[in-house]
Design a protein around this motif. Structure first.
Motif, PDB file in Angstrom:
ATOM      1  N   LEU A 262      -1.155   0.439  -6.896  1.00 35.96           N
ATOM      2  CA  LEU A 262      -0.088   0.770  -5.955  1.00 35.96           C
ATOM      3  C   LEU A 262       0.658  -0.494  -5.561  1.00 35.96           C
ATOM      4  O   LEU A 262       0.048  -1.564  -5.453  1.00 35.96           O
TER       5      LEU A 262
ATOM      6  N   THR B 135       3.924  -2.360  -0.801  1.00 45.73           N
ATOM      7  CA  THR B 135       4.758  -1.686   0.207  1.00 45.73           C
ATOM      8  C   THR B 135       4.277  -0.281   0.535  1.00 45.73           C
ATOM      9  O   THR B 135       4.742   0.317   1.500  1.00 45.73           O
ATOM     10  N   ALA B 136       3.347   0.271  -0.266  1.00 51.91           N
ATOM     11  CA  ALA B 136       2.864   1.621  -0.004  1.00 51.91           C
ATOM     12  C   ALA B 136       1.790   1.655   1.072  1.00 51.91           C
ATOM     13  O   ALA B 136       1.491   2.730   1.613  1.00 51.91           O
TER      14      ALA B 136
ATOM     15  N   VAL C   3      -2.257   5.400   3.225  1.00 49.45           N
ATOM     16  CA  VAL C   3      -1.014   5.662   2.489  1.00 49.45           C
ATOM     17  C   VAL C   3      -0.493   7.036   2.883  1.00 49.45           C
ATOM     18  O   VAL C   3      -1.247   7.878   3.389  1.00 49.45           O
TER      19      VAL C   3
ATOM     20  N   ASP D 239       0.486  -5.977  -7.194  1.00 46.48           N
ATOM     21  CA  ASP D 239       0.041  -4.640  -6.836  1.00 46.48           C
ATOM     22  C   ASP D 239      -1.353  -4.678  -6.230  1.00 46.48           C
ATOM     23  O   ASP D 239      -2.089  -5.660  -6.341  1.00 46.48           O
TER      24      ASP D 239
ATOM     25  N   THR E 181       6.279   4.868  -1.366  1.00 47.00           N
ATOM     26  CA  THR E 181       6.224   3.426  -1.601  1.00 47.00           C
ATOM     27  C   THR E 181       7.262   2.650  -0.796  1.00 47.00           C
ATOM     28  O   THR E 181       7.198   1.423  -0.748  1.00 47.00           O
TER      29      THR E 181
END
Length: 373
Positions: A282, A285-286, A296, A318, A333
């Motif tokens: 991921l 920013t998620a 999330v 990530d 995201t």
């Protein structure tokens, strides 16, 4: 009349319906999850240093009268770096030399007397006790001579220690004393980095020490030339954490370092290893921090819900997720800080796709209609 008008207004207000508030739909960006065996990557900044860097100092104390090198000077083995005032040590050397000559004279005299008394003893002119005393005197004189000889050699060495020379080929990285300064024996005055193999010194967090010990794929990049990848090897890992940074100092050697790698450069060390189990990747920013828990936003039926997740590590830019979500789910995201549970969302990518599909369908209808005409 005023009372009648006011009553009419109240009647009309009672008959009107309240305006319904439109449900807010927030635009977000989202990604559909997929699991795979990804490379677990950890990257740490560090500094290029020589594998061997010596802090040189004088073996005797004194006043510095000469400095022959500056920072950055390339030196050869045996080259003069600094020099102390040798006057006091030369006087001590002369004193030791005089003591040696005196001890040598006493020894020679005792030796000659012993020889004469040995001849007299053979003729029975003296007693054995007198001969024994002469032998003892000679042995004492010989020991005094050897003691004076060792003292003279020691003082000669001390006088030679006033000159500080390089013991290896290398480059001067620091000058810690200047002309006129009085230094004690052993005080570091010059640092010399030995020419040859270079290494990167980095600090590793305590939660990654055990995992990175097993990683064999180590790559080094410099800030000056980030496109050039240099293979490295973890050479040393400190068993004790640094008291200031609370990180463990690690040294990554680069045996085949290019000529462009200079001491003091900023470098980045990357550790890469294939994960044993499939993980979900991921973007950073998620993630959403909910009361200290990493979570999330999962999109379901046009709305979102908050789901806590377990972060397993990082892979480049990530984050690797080990649990809490499953492949096939849609995760927000971008715009995570503006959402609330049950919030209706509009996924920007899907909206554009739907509009494109609608436009394609309209064009098809027009084409069909034109054909019918």
């Amino acid at each position: 009349m005023a009372v009648l008008s006011f009553g009419a207004v109240l009647a009309l207000a009672g008959c009107s319906k309240p305006v319904e508030k439109a449900e807010e739909i927030r635009p977000v960006r989202a990604v559909k999850l997929a699991a795979d065996n990804v490379d677990t990557v950890a990257q740490f900044p560090g500094e290029v240093r020589a594998r061997v860097e010596s802090r040189l100092g004088f073996r005797v104390g004194g006043k510095i009268v000469s400095r022959k090198v500056d920072v950055g000077t390339q030196v050869k083995r045996g080259q003069l770096l600094m020099q102390l005032d040798p006057q006091d040590l030369k006087l001590a050397q002369a004193q030791a030399n005089a003591g040696l000559k005196a001890a040598e004279s006493n020894r020679d005299l005792a030796k000659a007397e012993l020889k004469r008394y040995q001849e007299l003893r053979e003729k029975n002119f003296v007693s054995q006790a007198v001969l024994d005393s002469k032998e003892t005197a000679f042995k004492a004189a010989q020991a005094s001579f050897e003691q004076a000889q060792a003292a003279f050699r020691n003082q000669s060495n001390q006088a030679g220690y006033t000159s500080l020379v390089a013991d290896v080929d290398g480059v001067v990285t620091s000058v810690d004393a200047e002309v006129g300064q009085v230094v004690a024996a052993g005080t570091p005055v010059v640092r010399v980095a030995q020419a040859g193999e270079k290494e990167i010194v980095i600090g590793i967090p305590e939660d990654k020490v055990d995992a990175l010990r097993k990683v064999s794929d180590v790559k080094v990049r410099t800030w000056a030339n980030p496109n050039e990848i240099i293979p490295g090897k973890l050479r040393e890992m400190s068993p004790v954490a640094d008291p200031a940074t609370r990180t463990y100092t690690a040294k990554v050697s680069i045996p085949n370092a290019p000529e462009g790698i200079k001491l003091g450069m900023t470098a980045y060390v990357t550790f890469a290893a294939k994960s044993q189990n499939a993980m979900i990747r991921l973007p950073l920013t998620a993630l959403f921090n909910n009361k200290g828990a990493t979570s999330v936003w999962v999109v379901e039926n046009g709305g979102v819900k908050l789901v806590p997740v377990q972060v397993a590590g990082s892979a480049g830019n990530d984050i690797l997720v080990a649990g809490g979500i499953a492949p096939g789910q849609t995760i927000v995201t971008a715009g995570v800080n503006l959402l609330k549970p049950g919030q209706k969302v509009n996924i920007l990518g899907e909206e554009q796709t739907q509009r494109a599909d609608s436009a394609t369908g309209a064009n098809a209808v027009r084409t069909a209609a034109g054909g019918a005409k």
